[in-house]
Design a protein around this motif. Structure first.
Motif, PDB file in Angstrom:
ATOM      1  N   ASN A  73     -49.578  20.703 -32.330  1.00 43.47           N
ATOM      2  CA  ASN A  73     -48.325  21.366 -31.956  1.00 43.47           C
ATOM      3  C   ASN A  73     -48.213  21.623 -30.452  1.00 43.47           C
ATOM      4  N   GLY A  74     -48.528  20.597 -29.661  1.00 45.83           N
ATOM      5  CA  GLY A  74     -48.361  20.686 -28.225  1.00 45.83           C
ATOM      6  C   GLY A  74     -49.494  21.338 -27.462  1.00 45.83           C
ATOM      7  N   ARG A  75     -50.572  21.669 -28.138  1.00 46.39           N
ATOM      8  CA  ARG A  75     -51.716  22.299 -27.473  1.00 46.39           C
ATOM      9  C   ARG A  75     -53.014  21.590 -27.844  1.00 46.39           C
ATOM     10  N   ASP A  90     -48.272  15.287 -33.806  1.00 46.69           N
ATOM     11  CA  ASP A  90     -48.559  16.609 -33.266  1.00 46.69           C
ATOM     12  C   ASP A  90     -49.569  17.405 -34.070  1.00 46.69           C
ATOM     13  N   ARG A 141     -49.724  23.649 -22.737  1.00 48.01           N
ATOM     14  CA  ARG A 141     -48.820  22.739 -23.433  1.00 48.01           C
ATOM     15  C   ARG A 141     -48.635  21.477 -22.601  1.00 48.01           C
ATOM     16  N   ASP A 191     -46.235  17.831 -22.924  1.00 47.67           N
ATOM     17  CA  ASP A 191     -45.304  16.935 -23.589  1.00 47.67           C
ATOM     18  C   ASP A 191     -45.560  15.530 -23.079  1.00 47.67           C
TER      19      ASP A 191
END
Length: 275
Positions: free
Chosen positions: A95-97, A168, A262, A264
């Motif tokens: 989840n982006g981490r 993700d 984070r 992207d």
């Protein structure tokens, strides 16, 4: 070129350069998505290996500074090696981490791997790579995964992977079977698709801990059945370790991004199939 067969059916393979392979439709393939840190705690050593900021494979930490993956992940579509400073390992990406984020010091495909080789058996059985990280990963929540001997035919195995439609969070597929062993590779019942080349194939040791026994190399079909091909670790891994130890040179400098930040990536997937 030697023809692979399974129960009398020719095995037809599909090679996707730079793109990894993994299960496609979660519900249909018996996948369990590990979207929370709790569900994925045991698999934090598995992460996304980002290549050139455009695509990714899956890799698994086997030592504090070493990631195991598929050799074809280190080549572009033209068969040229990807620069080491264009590779990143995102351990436990969810989840982006990332639980840990590392740049790469060295990346080495098996010396006998040739991305252009038309012989499926030779290509797959050498489709192994080691990625040495710029800095080792030493955190309490990320423990390197142990290795084990090649599984027997009929043995139950599993795969932990990322894929293009579930990029993700890692997914666990633990109801696979070794259908056959041929020419230094495993034919597995796990159907696979874009997104997870280099994914660890594992079985559980007697004490219940998962141990890596193979690495996903390619998607394939045996007759009407979707199967996958895994690279055996027995012969290529010792040779690969020796080659890495003999190699000299240094990688890029430390990356300012810290674990937990984070990121992207906007990863894109380019399919280049060859029957």
């Amino acid at each position: 070129m030697r023809q692979l067969t399974f129960k009398g059916h020719p095995v037809r393979t599909f090679v996707f350069l730079l793109i990894a392979f993994a299960a496609g439709t979660a519900n249909a393939q018996g996948l369990f998505s590990m979207e929370t840190s709790e569900s994925g705690r045991a698999w934090a050593a598995v992460g996304r290996l980002e290549i050139d900021g455009r695509v990714f494979c899956t890799g698994a930490l086997i030592e504090e500074h070493l990631v195991l993956t598929a050799a074809h992940c280190l080549f572009d579509e033209a068969g040229h090696p990807v620069a080491e400073d264009e590779i990143r390992f995102l351990a436990g990406w969810r989840n982006g981490r990332a639980a840990a984020y590392r740049r790469v010091k060295r990346a080495l495909a098996h010396p006998d791997f040739d991305p252009g080789n038309a012989d499926t058996a030779i290509r797959v059985r050498n489709d192994l790579a080691l990625v040495e990280l710029q800095h080792p990963i030493r955190t309490g929540m990320i423990k390197p995964l142990a290795l084990d001997v090649e599984p027997a035919e009929g043995e139950r195995v599993g795969v932990v992977s990322y894929a293009h439609d579930r990029a993700d969070a890692p997914s666990l597929q633990d109801a696979c079977e070794v259908l056959a062993r041929q020419q230094g590779m495993l034919i597995l019942s796990c159907p696979v698709d874009f997104g997870a080349s280099g994914s660890p194939v594992f079985h559980y040791a007697e004490d219940g801990t998962p141990r890596i026994v193979s690495v996903i190399s390619a998607m394939a079909r045996a007759g009407e059945r979707a199967v996958s091909l895994g690279t055996s670790l027995a012969a290529p891994l010792p040779a690969l370790r020796a080659a890495l130890e003999a190699r000299t040179g240094s990688g890029a400098g430390p990356d300012p991004m810290r674990a937990g930040m984070r990121r992207d990536t906007g990863a894109k997937f380019v399919t280049s199939a060859r029957p």
